[in-house]
Design a protein around this motif. Structure first.
Motif, PDB file in Angstrom:
ATOM      1  N   LYS A 152      14.537  23.636  15.470  1.00 44.86           N
ATOM      2  CA  LYS A 152      15.580  22.851  16.151  1.00 44.86           C
ATOM      3  C   LYS A 152      16.516  23.777  16.923  1.00 44.86           C
ATOM      4  O   LYS A 152      16.905  23.485  18.055  1.00 44.86           O
ATOM      5  CB  LYS A 152      16.370  22.007  15.143  1.00 44.86           C
ATOM      6  N   GLN A 153      16.898  24.895  16.297  1.00 45.76           N
ATOM      7  CA  GLN A 153      17.782  25.849  16.978  1.00 45.76           C
ATOM      8  C   GLN A 153      17.089  26.432  18.205  1.00 45.76           C
ATOM      9  O   GLN A 153      17.702  26.584  19.255  1.00 45.76           O
ATOM     10  CB  GLN A 153      18.199  26.962  16.020  1.00 45.76           C
ATOM     11  N   THR A 154      15.821  26.742  18.080  1.00 47.77           N
ATOM     12  CA  THR A 154      15.058  27.282  19.206  1.00 47.77           C
ATOM     13  C   THR A 154      15.004  26.261  20.335  1.00 47.77           C
ATOM     14  O   THR A 154      15.186  26.606  21.512  1.00 47.77           O
ATOM     15  CB  THR A 154      13.626  27.660  18.759  1.00 47.77           C
ATOM     16  N   GLU A 155      14.781  24.995  19.994  1.00 48.65           N
ATOM     17  CA  GLU A 155      14.762  23.939  21.008  1.00 48.65           C
ATOM     18  C   GLU A 155      16.120  23.824  21.695  1.00 48.65           C
ATOM     19  O   GLU A 155      16.191  23.675  22.914  1.00 48.65           O
ATOM     20  CB  GLU A 155      14.353  22.604  20.378  1.00 48.65           C
ATOM     21  N   LYS A 156      17.199  23.878  20.905  1.00 50.46           N
ATOM     22  CA  LYS A 156      18.546  23.796  21.482  1.00 50.46           C
ATOM     23  C   LYS A 156      18.797  24.969  22.424  1.00 50.46           C
ATOM     24  O   LYS A 156      19.326  24.795  23.525  1.00 50.46           O
ATOM     25  CB  LYS A 156      19.618  23.789  20.378  1.00 50.46           C
ATOM     26  N   SER A 206      16.551  26.813  23.953  1.00 49.85           N
ATOM     27  CA  SER A 206      15.683  26.665  25.127  1.00 49.85           C
ATOM     28  C   SER A 206      16.279  25.666  26.106  1.00 49.85           C
ATOM     29  O   SER A 206      16.285  25.898  27.319  1.00 49.85           O
ATOM     30  CB  SER A 206      14.293  26.196  24.703  1.00 49.85           C
ATOM     31  N   LYS A 207      16.779  24.558  25.584  1.00 50.02           N
ATOM     32  CA  LYS A 207      17.393  23.542  26.451  1.00 50.02           C
ATOM     33  C   LYS A 207      18.629  24.117  27.130  1.00 50.02           C
ATOM     34  O   LYS A 207      18.846  23.906  28.330  1.00 50.02           O
ATOM     35  CB  LYS A 207      17.767  22.301  25.635  1.00 50.02           C
ATOM     36  N   ARG A 208      19.416  24.858  26.401  1.00 57.11           N
ATOM     37  CA  ARG A 208      20.633  25.461  26.969  1.00 57.11           C
ATOM     38  C   ARG A 208      20.259  26.466  28.066  1.00 57.11           C
ATOM     39  O   ARG A 208      20.906  26.522  29.118  1.00 57.11           O
ATOM     40  CB  ARG A 208      21.442  26.146  25.871  1.00 57.11           C
ATOM     41  N   LEU A 233      17.575  26.396  29.930  1.00 59.18           N
ATOM     42  CA  LEU A 233      17.147  25.604  31.095  1.00 59.18           C
ATOM     43  C   LEU A 233      18.351  25.020  31.831  1.00 59.18           C
ATOM     44  O   LEU A 233      18.392  25.016  33.067  1.00 59.18           O
ATOM     45  CB  LEU A 233      16.195  24.480  30.656  1.00 59.18           C
ATOM     46  N   ASP A 234      19.337  24.528  31.074  1.00 64.81           N
ATOM     47  CA  ASP A 234      20.556  23.989  31.697  1.00 64.81           C
ATOM     48  C   ASP A 234      21.277  25.072  32.500  1.00 64.81           C
ATOM     49  O   ASP A 234      21.724  24.833  33.624  1.00 64.81           O
ATOM     50  CB  ASP A 234      21.507  23.416  30.629  1.00 64.81           C
ATOM     51  N   GLU A 280      19.984  27.833  33.756  1.00 60.07           N
ATOM     52  CA  GLU A 280      19.178  28.187  34.933  1.00 60.07           C
ATOM     53  C   GLU A 280      19.370  27.148  36.030  1.00 60.07           C
ATOM     54  O   GLU A 280      19.495  27.492  37.206  1.00 60.07           O
ATOM     55  CB  GLU A 280      17.694  28.287  34.549  1.00 60.07           C
ATOM     56  N   ASP A 281      19.423  25.863  35.642  1.00 55.67           N
ATOM     57  CA  ASP A 281      19.639  24.783  36.609  1.00 55.67           C
ATOM     58  C   ASP A 281      21.017  24.913  37.252  1.00 55.67           C
ATOM     59  O   ASP A 281      21.165  24.754  38.474  1.00 55.67           O
ATOM     60  CB  ASP A 281      19.496  23.427  35.897  1.00 55.67           C
TER      61      ASP A 281
END
Length: 145
Positions: free
Chosen positions: A51-55, A57-59, A61-62, A64-65
């Motif tokens: 879950k932490q890795t997913e969070k 990774s999402k952060r 990506l955010d 980078e965007d």
């Protein structure tokens, strides 16, 4: 008798072995439960880690965007600044041209011996040009000049 003594001894050895076997069995059950508990703990930690890795990774990506959007904003701003500079140069050149024309016409008006009708038209043209020049100066100043 000897046979009953041997039988008694065998019976005693079997009971001892059964007790040892039962003790070992209980020990193995405890070890199995301990390992199962450890496995459950590791699974839970892996879930949390996932879950932490997913969070993260999402952060990433955010971020980078956001960085891409900022780059686009900077590029757009740079283009707008370039267009503004070009427009400012055009306005500045037109102000200079009009200033020269007003000076020339004023000079002509001051040193000319024109009939009064032409003189009035010339004065009106000078007045119009001065007004246009003043408007452009104000526009230029308003645009950051």
């Amino acid at each position: 008798t000897a046979a009953s003594a041997v039988a008694e001894s065998c019976k005693y050895q079997v009971e001892t072995l059964e007790q040892e076997l039962e003790s070992l069995s209980r020990q193995k059950e405890r070890e199995v439960k301990e390992w199962e508990s450890r496995a459950i703990s590791v699974r839970e930690k892996l879930k949390v880690s996932k879950k932490q890795t997913e969070k993260v990774s999402k952060r990433v990506l955010d971020l980078e965007d956001q960085a891409l959007r900022k780059e686009e904003e900077i590029e757009a701003s740079s283009k707008a600044t370039h267009k503004f500079e070009q427009l400012y140069k055009k306005v500045d050149a037109e102000v200079s041209r009009l200033t020269e024309e007003v000076s020339r016409l004023t000079e002509e008006l001051n040193f000319s011996a024109l009939p009064s009708l032409e003189s009035t038209e010339l004065k009106q043209r000078v007045f119009d040009l001065e007004f246009e020049l003043e408007s452009m100066r104000e526009e230029k100043e308003g645009a950051g000049g």
